[in-house]
Design a protein around this motif. Structure first.
Motif, PDB file in Angstrom:
ATOM      1  N   GLU A 166      18.214   0.981  -2.424  1.00  0.00           N
ATOM      2  CA  GLU A 166      18.940  -0.028  -1.649  1.00  0.00           C
ATOM      3  C   GLU A 166      19.913   0.625  -0.676  1.00  0.00           C
ATOM      4  N   LEU A 167      20.701   1.536  -1.176  1.00  0.00           N
ATOM      5  CA  LEU A 167      21.724   2.174  -0.358  1.00  0.00           C
ATOM      6  C   LEU A 167      21.103   2.996   0.771  1.00  0.00           C
ATOM      7  N   ALA A 168      19.982   3.659   0.472  1.00  0.00           N
ATOM      8  CA  ALA A 168      19.350   4.525   1.465  1.00  0.00           C
ATOM      9  C   ALA A 168      18.674   3.736   2.585  1.00  0.00           C
ATOM     10  N   THR A 169      18.246   2.504   2.287  1.00  0.00           N
ATOM     11  CA  THR A 169      17.454   1.748   3.261  1.00  0.00           C
ATOM     12  C   THR A 169      18.129   0.477   3.756  1.00  0.00           C
ATOM     13  N   GLY A 170      19.263   0.117   3.170  1.00  0.00           N
ATOM     14  CA  GLY A 170      19.965  -1.080   3.607  1.00  0.00           C
ATOM     15  C   GLY A 170      19.340  -2.374   3.127  1.00  0.00           C
ATOM     16  N   ILE A 171      18.530  -2.317   2.056  1.00  0.00           N
ATOM     17  CA  ILE A 171      17.885  -3.528   1.543  1.00  0.00           C
ATOM     18  C   ILE A 171      18.673  -4.082   0.359  1.00  0.00           C
ATOM     19  N   GLN A 172      18.346  -5.303  -0.026  1.00  0.00           N
ATOM     20  CA  GLN A 172      18.934  -5.927  -1.209  1.00  0.00           C
ATOM     21  C   GLN A 172      17.805  -6.417  -2.106  1.00  0.00           C
ATOM     22  N   MET A 173      17.881  -6.087  -3.385  1.00  0.00           N
ATOM     23  CA  MET A 173      16.845  -6.482  -4.334  1.00  0.00           C
ATOM     24  C   MET A 173      17.491  -7.072  -5.585  1.00  0.00           C
ATOM     25  N   GLN A 174      16.683  -7.578  -6.469  1.00  0.00           N
ATOM     26  CA  GLN A 174      17.168  -8.152  -7.733  1.00  0.00           C
ATOM     27  C   GLN A 174      16.744  -7.258  -8.883  1.00  0.00           C
ATOM     28  N   HIS A 175      17.728  -6.753  -9.630  1.00  0.00           N
ATOM     29  CA  HIS A 175      17.456  -5.869 -10.764  1.00  0.00           C
ATOM     30  C   HIS A 175      17.217  -6.686 -12.027  1.00  0.00           C
ATOM     31  N   ILE A 176      16.129  -6.382 -12.734  1.00  0.00           N
ATOM     32  CA  ILE A 176      15.804  -7.042 -14.002  1.00  0.00           C
ATOM     33  C   ILE A 176      15.783  -5.972 -15.101  1.00  0.00           C
ATOM     34  N   PRO A 177      16.799  -5.937 -15.966  1.00  0.00           N
ATOM     35  CA  PRO A 177      16.803  -4.941 -17.046  1.00  0.00           C
ATOM     36  C   PRO A 177      15.998  -5.405 -18.248  1.00  0.00           C
ATOM     37  N   PRO A 214      15.838 -10.767   1.579  1.00  0.00           N
ATOM     38  CA  PRO A 214      16.961 -10.133   0.875  1.00  0.00           C
ATOM     39  C   PRO A 214      17.235 -10.768  -0.485  1.00  0.00           C
ATOM     40  N   GLY A 215      17.317  -9.932  -1.495  1.00  0.00           N
ATOM     41  CA  GLY A 215      17.643 -10.389  -2.840  1.00  0.00           C
ATOM     42  C   GLY A 215      16.506 -11.022  -3.603  1.00  0.00           C
ATOM     43  N   LYS A 216      15.329 -11.089  -3.010  1.00  0.00           N
ATOM     44  CA  LYS A 216      14.195 -11.751  -3.660  1.00  0.00           C
ATOM     45  C   LYS A 216      13.251 -10.789  -4.379  1.00  0.00           C
ATOM     46  N   ILE A 217      13.092  -9.581  -3.857  1.00  0.00           N
ATOM     47  CA  ILE A 217      12.184  -8.614  -4.476  1.00  0.00           C
ATOM     48  C   ILE A 217      12.802  -8.111  -5.777  1.00  0.00           C
ATOM     49  N   LYS A 258       0.807  -1.213   0.000  1.00  0.00           N
ATOM     50  CA  LYS A 258       0.000   0.000   0.000  1.00  0.00           C
ATOM     51  C   LYS A 258       0.843   1.267   0.000  1.00  0.00           C
ATOM     52  N   ASN A 259       2.088   1.152   0.397  1.00  0.00           N
ATOM     53  CA  ASN A 259       2.967   2.320   0.431  1.00  0.00           C
ATOM     54  C   ASN A 259       4.411   1.863   0.290  1.00  0.00           C
ATOM     55  N   LEU A 260       5.313   2.806   0.264  1.00  0.00           N
ATOM     56  CA  LEU A 260       6.722   2.485   0.056  1.00  0.00           C
ATOM     57  C   LEU A 260       7.296   1.732   1.251  1.00  0.00           C
ATOM     58  N   ASP A 261       6.783   2.017   2.429  1.00  0.00           N
ATOM     59  CA  ASP A 261       7.250   1.315   3.615  1.00  0.00           C
ATOM     60  C   ASP A 261       6.978  -0.187   3.498  1.00  0.00           C
ATOM     61  N   ASP A 262       5.836  -0.553   2.910  1.00  0.00           N
ATOM     62  CA  ASP A 262       5.529  -1.970   2.695  1.00  0.00           C
ATOM     63  C   ASP A 262       6.569  -2.623   1.791  1.00  0.00           C
ATOM     64  N   LEU A 263       6.950  -1.926   0.730  1.00  0.00           N
ATOM     65  CA  LEU A 263       7.961  -2.444  -0.195  1.00  0.00           C
ATOM     66  C   LEU A 263       9.282  -2.666   0.539  1.00  0.00           C
ATOM     67  N   ILE A 264       9.695  -1.685   1.315  1.00  0.00           N
ATOM     68  CA  ILE A 264      10.976  -1.777   2.028  1.00  0.00           C
ATOM     69  C   ILE A 264      10.950  -2.925   3.032  1.00  0.00           C
ATOM     70  N   LYS A 265       9.847  -3.067   3.764  1.00  0.00           N
ATOM     71  CA  LYS A 265       9.736  -4.163   4.733  1.00  0.00           C
ATOM     72  C   LYS A 265       9.784  -5.519   4.041  1.00  0.00           C
ATOM     73  N   ALA A 266       9.131  -5.631   2.879  1.00  0.00           N
ATOM     74  CA  ALA A 266       9.151  -6.897   2.138  1.00  0.00           C
ATOM     75  C   ALA A 266      10.566  -7.229   1.683  1.00  0.00           C
ATOM     76  N   ALA A 267      11.295  -6.219   1.240  1.00  0.00           N
ATOM     77  CA  ALA A 267      12.672  -6.447   0.787  1.00  0.00           C
ATOM     78  C   ALA A 267      13.581  -6.822   1.950  1.00  0.00           C
ATOM     79  N   LYS A 268      13.367  -6.236   3.105  1.00  0.00           N
ATOM     80  CA  LYS A 268      14.179  -6.581   4.278  1.00  0.00           C
ATOM     81  C   LYS A 268      13.888  -8.008   4.737  1.00  0.00           C
ATOM     82  N   ALA A 269      12.639  -8.432   4.571  1.00  0.00           N
ATOM     83  CA  ALA A 269      12.251  -9.780   5.005  1.00  0.00           C
ATOM     84  C   ALA A 269      12.767 -10.859   4.058  1.00  0.00           C
TER      85      ALA A 269
END
Length: 331
Positions: free
Chosen positions: A178-189, A156-159, A143-154
């Motif tokens: 990623e750098l601002a929030t300390g999360i890890q995600m997967q980039h798809i170009p 790592p590397g999967k979102i 519902k918001n950006l905080d939800d996205l960040i929490k999902a990525a923290k839960a």
């Protein structure tokens, strides 16, 4: 006053007048023939669409044809290589965004000298800046950006998040989050924004950044929605309910935008560049052009050529940090 001294002063004044005359003459007469504006953006893109309105207005003002030439490819390198050695007379101009100004040399280290726009081109006039929005599929549980960040923290590397290419604002914006929030995600170009938003709408990727021109068709079709503006201000009266990244639970330092400018092969007469800048400022006040910019959520920027370089170098420092952090390259 001695005759010899009067003669020297008169000669100096005459020389100065003659030296200034070609510059003044160049400014007064420019342009006397067609002007070409090369853009690295494809036909139909937001920067291309706005440029075509600008060229129409410049053509009316100059009473000369102003022709758009699309040369997309390699993130802007095709346009750079096609124009950097052309005559520096003001009759060839190039539209660049901030990423082409400073990110390309960081992504192509072995070719950095040849594709450094700030070394091979003079900045002439600003055109606009564009904010990016965080976009998700309509069916996303967030519902918001905080939800996205929490999902990525839960996880790592999967979102997953998509972009329209390695080193694009969409990619580097994800790296910045990623750098601002300390999360890890997967980039798809993807090869382009059309492919990326199709994948986003079907849930193939979890989120992306997007501008209003690139994402609005999917938004109007009800296939995507906006979580936040990746910037300090809400945009567009019709989208005033879309919060900023800070308001949506993100970080105040997560700001991703791009600016677009007009440049010329290095060495164009200063008077010609000044006239182009002055005339650009005039046409940017045209009501039709203002309305088109508002539709796209493009923001007018009023920078001198020196300020353009300053802003570009500041963005380049940020991109250098992001690129070095993960050794991102296009080579």
């Amino acid at each position: 006053m001695p005759l010899a001294r009067r003669t020297l002063i008169t000669a100096a004044i005459a020389a100065a007048t003659l030296g200034a005359a070609p510059w003044a003459h160049a400014q007064a007469d420019f342009p006397t023939r067609a002007v070409n504006i090369v853009t690295p953006f494809p036909p139909g893109s937001g920067p291309d669409a706005l440029l075509r309105v600008i060229t129409e207005k410049l053509g009316q003002l100059w009473k000369q044809p102003v022709v758009v030439q699309n040369k997309p490819g390699a993130g802007g390198i095709v346009a750079i290589e096609a124009t950097r050695r052309l005559p520096a007379d003001g009759y060839t101009l190039v539209q660049f965004d901030s990423e082409q100004l400073v990110a390309l040399p960081l992504l192509y280290i072995s070719r950095a000298r040849d594709i450094s726009v700030l070394d091979h081109f003079d900045m002439v006039a600003p055109i606009f800046s564009t904010p990016f929005l965080v976009v998700v599929p309509t069916g996303s549980p967030w519902k918001n950006l905080d939800d996205l960040i929490k999902a990525a923290k839960a996880a790592p590397g999967k979102i997953t998040y998509g972009s329209w290419g390695v080193g694009s604002p969409g990619h580097l914006g994800g790296e910045q989050l990623e750098l601002a929030t300390g999360i890890q995600m997967q980039h798809i170009p993807f090869k382009g924004q059309g492919d990326m938003f199709t994948a986003l709408a079907t849930g193939e990727i979890a989120w992306s950044l997007g501008s209003i021109p690139s994402s609005n068709a999917m938004y109007k079709a009800g296939k995507v929605r906006y979580l936040a503006v990746a910037g300090p201000r809400r945009i567009l009266p019709q989208m005033a309910d879309v919060p900023t990244s800070a308001e949506a639970g993100g970080r105040r330092d997560f700001v991703q935008s791009s600016f677009v400018v007009l440049a010329a092969p290095k060495g164009a007469p200063a008077a010609v560049r000044q006239k182009i800048a002055q005339d650009m400022a005039k046409v940017m006040q045209d009501p039709e052009l203002k309305a088109r910019m508002e539709t796209f959520a493009f923001e007018r920027i009023d920078w001198s050529p020196e300020e353009i370089v300053k802003q570009a170098r500041a963005k380049g420092q940020m991109y250098d940090t992001l690129i070095q952090r993960k050794h991102i390259t296009l080579e």
